[in-house]
Every structure is written in C-alpha cells, then in structure tokens.
Design a protein around this motif. Structure first.
Motif, PDB file in Angstrom:
ATOM      1  N   LEU A  24      49.034  33.300 -61.307  1.00 41.43           N
ATOM      2  CA  LEU A  24      50.110  33.610 -60.415  1.00 41.43           C
ATOM      3  C   LEU A  24      49.959  34.718 -59.523  1.00 41.43           C
ATOM      4  O   LEU A  24      49.857  34.958 -58.171  1.00 41.43           O
ATOM      5  CB  LEU A  24      51.650  33.852 -61.047  1.00 41.43           C
ATOM      6  N   GLY A  25      49.253  35.737 -60.203  1.00 40.72           N
ATOM      7  CA  GLY A  25      48.687  37.114 -59.440  1.00 40.72           C
ATOM      8  C   GLY A  25      47.720  36.658 -58.429  1.00 40.72           C
ATOM      9  O   GLY A  25      47.974  37.059 -57.409  1.00 40.72           O
ATOM     10  N   ASN A  26      46.743  35.718 -58.451  1.00 43.89           N
ATOM     11  CA  ASN A  26      46.092  35.277 -57.408  1.00 43.89           C
ATOM     12  C   ASN A  26      46.686  34.655 -56.145  1.00 43.89           C
ATOM     13  O   ASN A  26      46.392  35.331 -55.255  1.00 43.89           O
ATOM     14  CB  ASN A  26      45.040  34.390 -57.739  1.00 43.89           C
ATOM     15  N   ILE A  27      47.753  34.105 -56.395  1.00 42.97           N
ATOM     16  CA  ILE A  27      48.541  33.531 -55.505  1.00 42.97           C
ATOM     17  C   ILE A  27      49.232  34.589 -54.830  1.00 42.97           C
ATOM     18  O   ILE A  27      49.349  34.581 -53.469  1.00 42.97           O
ATOM     19  CB  ILE A  27      49.513  32.276 -55.755  1.00 42.97           C
ATOM     20  N   PRO A  67      47.866  21.088 -57.964  1.00 42.42           N
ATOM     21  CA  PRO A  67      48.688  21.227 -58.869  1.00 42.42           C
ATOM     22  C   PRO A  67      50.004  21.739 -58.345  1.00 42.42           C
ATOM     23  O   PRO A  67      51.055  21.163 -58.703  1.00 42.42           O
ATOM     24  CB  PRO A  67      48.284  22.142 -59.830  1.00 42.42           C
ATOM     25  N   ILE A  68      49.989  22.482 -57.382  1.00 41.02           N
ATOM     26  CA  ILE A  68      51.298  23.013 -56.757  1.00 41.02           C
ATOM     27  C   ILE A  68      51.891  21.838 -56.003  1.00 41.02           C
ATOM     28  O   ILE A  68      53.108  21.552 -55.995  1.00 41.02           O
ATOM     29  CB  ILE A  68      50.988  24.155 -55.792  1.00 41.02           C
ATOM     30  N   SER A  69      51.243  21.097 -55.322  1.00 39.64           N
ATOM     31  CA  SER A  69      51.871  20.025 -54.489  1.00 39.64           C
ATOM     32  C   SER A  69      52.305  18.807 -55.346  1.00 39.64           C
ATOM     33  O   SER A  69      53.122  18.206 -55.028  1.00 39.64           O
ATOM     34  CB  SER A  69      50.657  19.507 -53.483  1.00 39.64           C
ATOM     35  N   PHE A  70      51.376  18.760 -56.596  1.00 41.33           N
ATOM     36  CA  PHE A  70      52.024  17.528 -57.581  1.00 41.33           C
ATOM     37  C   PHE A  70      53.571  18.197 -58.105  1.00 41.33           C
ATOM     38  O   PHE A  70      54.379  17.388 -58.099  1.00 41.33           O
ATOM     39  CB  PHE A  70      51.244  17.476 -58.801  1.00 41.33           C
ATOM     40  N   VAL A  76      31.727  28.139 -50.971  1.00 40.10           N
ATOM     41  CA  VAL A  76      32.064  26.680 -51.424  1.00 40.10           C
ATOM     42  C   VAL A  76      32.693  26.257 -52.728  1.00 40.10           C
ATOM     43  O   VAL A  76      33.900  25.696 -52.704  1.00 40.10           O
ATOM     44  CB  VAL A  76      30.774  25.784 -51.515  1.00 40.10           C
ATOM     45  N   ASP A  77      32.387  27.271 -53.636  1.00 43.47           N
ATOM     46  CA  ASP A  77      33.280  27.229 -54.964  1.00 43.47           C
ATOM     47  C   ASP A  77      34.402  27.556 -54.830  1.00 43.47           C
ATOM     48  O   ASP A  77      35.373  26.984 -55.340  1.00 43.47           O
ATOM     49  CB  ASP A  77      32.358  27.750 -56.113  1.00 43.47           C
ATOM     50  N   LYS A 122      42.412  23.804 -58.110  1.00 44.81           N
ATOM     51  CA  LYS A 122      43.035  24.546 -59.035  1.00 44.81           C
ATOM     52  C   LYS A 122      44.407  25.147 -58.547  1.00 44.81           C
ATOM     53  O   LYS A 122      45.365  25.348 -59.282  1.00 44.81           O
ATOM     54  CB  LYS A 122      42.347  25.827 -59.438  1.00 44.81           C
ATOM     55  N   TYR A 123      44.589  25.026 -57.129  1.00 41.95           N
ATOM     56  CA  TYR A 123      45.740  25.646 -56.763  1.00 41.95           C
ATOM     57  C   TYR A 123      46.722  24.757 -55.784  1.00 41.95           C
ATOM     58  O   TYR A 123      47.755  24.592 -56.169  1.00 41.95           O
ATOM     59  CB  TYR A 123      45.755  27.065 -56.028  1.00 41.95           C
TER      60      TYR A 123
END
Lengths: 410, 151
Positions: free
Chosen positions: B4-7, A350-353, A337-338, A346-347
């Motif tokens: 970025l490494g995680n992505i 922000p990336i879509s903004f 879940v986390d 977190k991913y």
C-alpha cells in the motif's frame, strides 16, 4: 448515423431516387474518409507541434517557433522532409512482411475510429459490441508491431517488437477487466448506450459514481498508456537503449505511417477514456441553447448545430486528456521492463479484480440512493483534488520564485 | 504494508511531478533566441574587455610594427616604406587575418598609442575564408604615421 442519414434522405430529393443501402454505405465511407484525412491527419500534425511546444516550456525552452507563425507549420516541414527520404528495405529483411507491417498498425489504429461516436448521431458504425470491437482493434496493432520488429532483421527492432507484444498483452488484462466493470455498470457493450447512461455534469460521469469506478478510471488510463506505448511505458521505442525500437529500419512513407498511427493512438486513448468515464459527447442543455441562439428552424440545420455542439464538448474532454498524456510524458522517467511488468501483474491486475468483484456486488445490492450519495461524495473529492492541484501549481511557482510568463506563445 | 505504501507514494510523487511540470508552463523560458530575436544585440551584452575581432584605428597608428613582431602566428601584416612624393615614411597596408588570429592579445600590449585593440564583435561565420582578412587601409591610401606632439 442511421437517424442522421434518414434525416438527410428526407431532406434531399435526389437521394430518395437511390436505394437506401447505397446511401447509407456511401455516407459511411464518406465519413470514414473525412475522419481519416480531415481530422486524424491534421490532429497528428498539430499534436506533434503541441507536444514539442509543451515539452519546450516544461524544460524551460521555447520549442519550435520558426516555421510559419509561432512554428505551427513545423510538422508539415518535418513531414515533407521525411516524405522525401529514400524508401529503404534492408537486404536481409523479410521483404513482404517488412512492407505490409506498417499497414497492420495503421489499419488497427484507424479501424477503431469507425466505432468512436463523435456526437449523438455522428458515429460511422454504431453496433452493440462496440467496446469489444475497440479491444479487438488494439490487438491488431500488436501483430503489426511484432511483424515489423521481426521482419527488420535487426536486434533492436526485434527487442522493441517483443517488448511491445509483452507489454500490450499484459496490459490488455487490467484494461479489459476495467472495461468489463463499465459493461457491468451499464449493462451494455454498445458505446452509445454507455454514453447515454452517463450525463452532462461531472456527478453523472462514471468516474465519480463510486470509489471503485474512480480507481478503475486510473487503471484504465495507465493501461491505455501502456498499450499505446506512450511514456512512461514507451519501452518498445526507448531511444536511449533501442535506437528507435520496432521502426528503426523504416524510412520515408512507411515511417510516416508509424508516426501517424502513434498520434492517432494518442487521440484514441483520450477519446476512449472520455467515452467510458467522462460522459462522452453529453452536453446537457447546450445543444438546445445554441439552437435557440441561432434561431434555427430547418430540422437539418438544427441537427447540425446539435451535433456540432456535442462534437465540441467531446473534443474538449478528449483533448484535455491528450494534454495530460503529453504532460505525463515529460514528467515521468521511463520505467524498467521488470517495473513495467510488476506494475501490471502485482498492482493493476489484482486491484482491477477486486474492483470487478466490488462493482458486481454494488450493481446487485446497493440501491440507487446509495449510488447518488457516493456520486456526490466522489464528485466533491474529485473537485477537491482538482483545486488542490492548481493550489500546488501556484505554490510551486511561488516557491521557485520563477519569473512568470502567462503567454504560451513567447 | 509496503504494498500500500508503494501505491500511496507513487500517486503522491506523480501528482507532485505533474504540478511541477504544469507550473513550468507559466515560467519564463531560459532560451536566448540568439541571432535575430534578442532584446539587445548579443555583442552589447558581452563584458567590456571581451576579446573579439581586432580593430585598428589608423589615425593614431605610429606604424612602429611592434604588433606585427609580437604576433606569435603572424596574422598581422603591415607594409610601410618611404614614399618618394611625400618624402616620408607611409603605411600602405595594414591587414589582420582573423581566420588565423587566436585572440591572445599580445599585439595590443606593446602598442604605444592603443591603435590596435579588441572589439566585442565575434560573429566570424562566412562562406569564404578570404573575407576574414580585414584590411584597415583601403583603396591604396597612404597613411602618414602618427607622431606624438613634443612637449
């Protein structure tokens, strides 16, 4: 739809005697029922079968192959079995909410089909807020799932329902932002206009227009998987921890409704991604080509052939995506879940903004020639990834020294 | 940097995983579709000394009842006695209760002629447990025990 019905009225004299709105509504209801029973029901059955066969082969098994030729009637057998089960309502459950919850899920899922254009003319209701309407329909499903989880009066169901709500509400954000990107790019929310702004060939598709839309495609795909409770995001029905999640207490017909909604949603993910990013029903010169092959003269037949060609192109794209979703389910483990929330907030968000901002700048400042160059570059990049994928598949087969069997039915 | 490494690592691993699962669609399944869809009967794929059902070859049985005495759970029954018509000892019944048999092989060891032995048959599923009592002398036959020729 409007054109198609007008065409039909012109062809059939007995339709002219009726008032026009009666004919239009009649056809809309007829097509809704047709899609619901002739397409979605059969799709749900076949998708269940295909999913189990694919899962079998991925796990070095065969999968169901006993009921009917190659097990194609397995879903029918399972459906009859579930249908004949006793319809149990737990004593401590909230009787009214428990009974109506499946219908919320069902209605939310199937309302979306009203706005899906299967071809240039075959869309039940083509209106200028189509994509917004699809988002709204998704939200209705959450209510149904939370309602079923709460009304079951069972801790697993409740946890499943709450997880589903948290997940759908969170992933609605990147999904909406990505849809907003497309809306900025095309300048419209009308689904048919979004499709028309693309073209038949891959370099006309929205995915390959520029790097930001390419990233947006994956964000939208991941977000849709999470909204549809598909693996690797199927926290609400995580079998190993929550028995079956929000539908634990359901049996018989009510369970079938959940099951149908799940597979309808599988198709819906494929269809919406196809519409937004992969050119929808755009078939280029194919419709005219088929018309010339059959030598059709009658405008009614010509329209039929054209629409059918577009329908097949649309379905081919959507079903390839459905296959990818099924394959993803048997490739990736379920996330925690986390991790689910971390991935979203977190991913993806922000990336879509950043994407949204970049697209806004792109639409305002980059001239058309720039878009053409990036479209060429991105299409080449996509083609390289596609070829590399199959090269890697070949390499895996060679590396594992496995016995090859190309026949999928064995 | 790990952001970025995680992505990058998640994209790479998902891609790699997809290629592996896709390649599995072209690999041969491991499944043996046991009862009816095997290329040769499963019985014939078993090792030669497999301990399946007991079989008795009555024409070389000496009627010594050593197997009956060796059986720790009494699943072998031999009825033998003097027959007044022939004027000699005959066997009238040789039954093995396979539902009791534990396939220990103690009966096959003392057999002087190898008349009682294991086969490679193993499919004992039945609707009635009584059918697992195998009779090797049927229809009230009288079997004259085998005698080794004198040298």
């Amino acid at each position: 739809m409007e054109n198609f019905i007008t065409n039909m009225i012109a062809q059939c004299s007995w339709l002219q005697s009726l008032p026009k709105w009666v004919v239009v509504f009649g056809f809309q209801i007829f097509f809704s029922v047709l899609i619901l029973f002739a397409f979605v029901a059969i799709f749900a059955m076949l998708a269940g079968y295909v999913e189990r066969r694919v899962a079998g082969r991925i796990q070095s098994r065969i999968g169901p192959n006993r009921v009917g030729p190659q097990g194609i009637l397995q879903s029918l057998a399972d459906g009859i079995k579930v249908f004949l089960k006793e319809d149990v309502v737990p004593t401590a459950a909230d009787p009214i909410l428990f009974r109506i919850a499946p219908y919320f899920v069902f209605v939310g899922m199937f309302l979306a089909f009203v706005a899906i254009p299967f071809s240039a003319q075959w869309v039940i209701s083509d209106f200028n807020l189509g994509i917004f309407y699809l988002l709204a329909c998704e939200a209705l499903v959450v209510i149904g799932i939370v309602m079923s989880g709460w009304a079951s009066n069972n801790k697993w169901s409740l946890i499943g329902g709450m997880r589903s709500a948290a997940q759908i509400v969170s992933y609605e954000v990147p999904v909406s932002l990505t849809i907003l990107m497309i809306v900025l790019w095309c300048g419209t929310m009308d689904i048919q206009q979004i499709i028309l702004s693309q073209g038949p060939m891959p370099w006309h598709w929205h995915v390959f227009q520029n790097p930001f839309l390419f990233i947006g495609f994956f964000i939208f795909f991941i977000g849709s998987l999470a909204e549809g409770n598909r693996m690797p995001f199927d926290m609400p029905e995580a079998e190993s921890e929550l028995v079956s999640g929000y539908n634990t207490e359901y049996s018989g017909f009510r369970f079938i409704i959940f099951f149908f909604a799940e597979f309808a949603n599988l198709y819906l993910i494929g269809a919406i991604v196809t519409i937004l990013f992969l050119g929808g029903w755009q078939a280029g010169v194919l419709p005219e080509f088929f018309v010339s092959i059959f030598g059709a003269e009658n405008p009614w037949i010509v329209a039929l052939i054209k629409n059918f060609t577009q329908l097949f192109v649309f379905q081919a794209k959507a079903l390839v995506l459905v296959f990818v979703i099924i394959q993803l389910r048997w490739t990736l483990p379920r996330v925690r879940v986390d991790q689910l929330m971390a991935l979203c907030w977190k991913y993806l968000v922000p990336i879509s903004f950043v994407n949204l901002l970049a697209i806004s700048f792109w639409v305002v400042f980059v001239p058309e020639i720039g878009t053409k160059i990036t479209a060429g570059v991105m299409t080449t990049f996509g083609a390289i990834i596609f070829i590399y994928f199959f090269y890697r598949v070949y390499w895996q087969l060679k590396f594992s020294k496995a016995k090859i069997r190309m026949n999928p039915f064995s | 940097m790990s952001y970025l490494g995680n992505i990058v690592s998640s994209v790479q691993t998902v891609f790699e995983g997809l290629t592996i699962t896709f390649s599995h669609l072209f690999r041969e399944p491991m499944t043996i579709q046991y009862p009816d869809r095997t290329p040769i009967p499963v019985k014939d794929t078993l090792p030669l000394r497999y301990r399946g059902f007991l079989d008795v070859q009555t024409d070389i049985c000496t009627g010594c009842t050593l197997c009956q005495k060796a059986c720790p759970i009494d699943c072998i029954l031999i009825e033998a006695g003097k027959d007044p018509e022939l004027g000699q000892r005959v066997m009238t019944r040789f039954a093995v209760d396979l539902s009791k048999c534990m396939y220990c092989g103690l009966c096959t060891e003392p057999c002087p002629t190898g008349a009682i032995r294991f086969t490679r048959e193993f499919e004992a599923a039945t609707y009635d447990v009584k059918t697992l009592v195998r009779e090797y002398i049927l229809n009230g036959e009288k079997i004259v025990p085998y005698k080794a020729p004198k040298k």
